[in-house]
Design an enzyme around this catalytic site. Sequence first.
Site, PDB file in Angstrom:
ATOM      1  N   SER A 100     -10.928  -0.428  -2.703  1.00 63.44           N
ATOM      2  CA  SER A 100      -9.818  -0.497  -1.752  1.00 63.44           C
ATOM      3  C   SER A 100     -10.198  -1.290  -0.507  1.00 63.44           C
ATOM      4  O   SER A 100      -9.328  -1.851   0.161  1.00 63.44           O
ATOM      5  CB  SER A 100      -9.409   0.910  -1.312  1.00 63.44           C
ATOM      6  OG  SER A 100      -8.662   1.551  -2.295  1.00 63.44           O
ATOM      7  N   ASP A 130       0.827  -1.203   0.000  1.00 63.89           N
ATOM      8  CA  ASP A 130       0.000   0.000   0.000  1.00 63.89           C
ATOM      9  C   ASP A 130       0.864   1.257   0.000  1.00 63.89           C
ATOM     10  O   ASP A 130       2.058   1.203  -0.315  1.00 63.89           O
ATOM     11  CB  ASP A 130      -0.962  -0.037   1.196  1.00 63.89           C
ATOM     12  CG  ASP A 130      -2.309   0.569   0.860  1.00 63.89           C
ATOM     13  OD1 ASP A 130      -2.395   1.810   0.830  1.00 63.89           O
ATOM     14  OD2 ASP A 130      -3.271  -0.179   0.626  1.00 63.89           O
ATOM     15  N   HIS A 133      -4.043   5.615   3.564  1.00 60.21           N
ATOM     16  CA  HIS A 133      -4.787   4.584   2.839  1.00 60.21           C
ATOM     17  C   HIS A 133      -4.547   3.188   3.387  1.00 60.21           C
ATOM     18  O   HIS A 133      -5.476   2.413   3.612  1.00 60.21           O
ATOM     19  CB  HIS A 133      -4.425   4.642   1.354  1.00 60.21           C
ATOM     20  CG  HIS A 133      -5.258   3.746   0.493  1.00 60.21           C
ATOM     21  ND1 HIS A 133      -4.793   2.549  -0.001  1.00 60.21           N
ATOM     22  CD2 HIS A 133      -6.522   3.864   0.047  1.00 60.21           C
ATOM     23  CE1 HIS A 133      -5.730   1.981  -0.731  1.00 60.21           C
ATOM     24  NE2 HIS A 133      -6.792   2.754  -0.714  1.00 60.21           N
TER      25      HIS A 133
END
Length: 541
Positions: free
Chosen positions: A398, A180, A220
């Site tokens: 995601s 990520d 994220h």
Amino acid sequence: MKKILFLLIFLVSISSFSQEDAWVYFTDKPNAAAFLADPLTMLTQRALDRRTAQGIPVTTNDVPIHQPYINQITAATGITVKAKSKWLNCLHISGSVTDINALSSLTFVDHIEFANPSLNTSGKIKNPNVSNKEQVINKQMDVEITFAYGTSANQIQMLNGHLLHQANYTGTGKIIAVLDSGFINVNSTQPFERLFTNNLILGGYNYVSQSTNIYSLHNHGTMVLSCMGGYTEGQLVGTAPDAQYYLFVTEDIASENPVEESYWVEAAEEADRLGVDIITSSLGYFGYDNPSYSYTYSDLTGNSAFASRGANIAFSKGIIVVASAGNSGATANPYIGVPAEATNVLAIGAVQANENYAAFSSIGPSFDGRVKPDVMAQGQNAYVATTAGSITAASGTSFSGPIMAGMIASFWQAVPSLTNQQVVNLVKQSSDRFNLPTFQYGYGIPDFQLAIANAALDVNEATSSNFVVYPNPTKGTISFSIPDGFLNSKIMIYNSLGQIVLEQNINQSNPTLSLENLNSGVYFYKIASANTTQTGKIIKN
């Protein structure tokens, strides 16, 4: 004045792309024999155990790149080495076209491949001494919308994952690598305390900065990890709260460049070396800052893009690779990107809480007609942890990706003797659209309780007098596990009208059947032998 300004912008643009990205591939690995004779010099025992359990040999692509080759490329005029891949035996480099092309004179260079396809001669710059898309789209990491309320129950119950949890299958003993952009405050906020208390975070690395700085940079990865390993009682329970995790930063949030694919492959190689079982990645690549590097739909053929090739190799090592499908479903380029489009990657699309298709979720098929996405999970209003430690709803594939990855870890814990291919097959076969996949849903939403039941049935079949037909679904060839005592049998393949479209004798010395000449779709089979018959369905992708 406007004309002058336009000219200045144009000149700056040209200057910014004067340095090209490319991969330089090598001819061999001179010290391969020494490494293969002592595989613990390049792989951990856990990685070797995973291969042994699945009947996977150690091969030359496990061997590190020959260091003198790296040294000579690093010392070459005008060349910067940015990443490397032992699997593909290459370096990701940047430099001028002239300096990069000059490397082809080195005797150990097999070929050079520019990220800009127009710079490649007949596809690649070959070493004579060796015999042998324009629109940029948002990445999967973009979050569609965030709300400040909710519970995570629905995203687990939709998959019947709560039933596995009730049976104490929570990912224990499985290791997941998360690739990520950064994991801000994972080491300091409440939803992740349980992971650290139980020593479930095993380590990580930042391939972008070449450092161990993983707990900053971006939020994220924090949200992604929380879908699997987060735990706030009464608010959020991840799908694999007792799995172990490695955290790798491969995404450079400051730019869009193909080197991110090379970082991705480097991290996948390290995950393999460490013995990881599952790789999950909510990143995807289609458009780049330099439009000459961008992909087009015709590039999505399963094993062409650099990260897709690496992902397929990871699968060949016994790892399950999960990738978010993407958030481009409502754009001019709605298709799944790299590496989710790879042949052996499980691409996860997004549905709403009511199991309806989420409009942003990228669609299939791949350019060569394969079913994509593979399966679906909740990605609209999924519940995640923020960097502040609060629990909120957010949307994007995601989150459907890691929700599925964690559920697969819990499932694999329940059926540890299965190979990665068997696990993937069972997940697809348990899905609600398995018999009629679509370009939006793929095979649909898996039912992991059904997958457990099917796994038990498969084990019973394998130990009884029944034939086992695999892989199913298949791209082109099916194989048979033939029980003892069945010397000669015949398989007949029928279309949906009941017409025989293919038949062949099978036996222990000829246990395969090619379906290459059949169109994609659902077929029925009948195996007939002297004293028994067996029927079933086959999906041809």
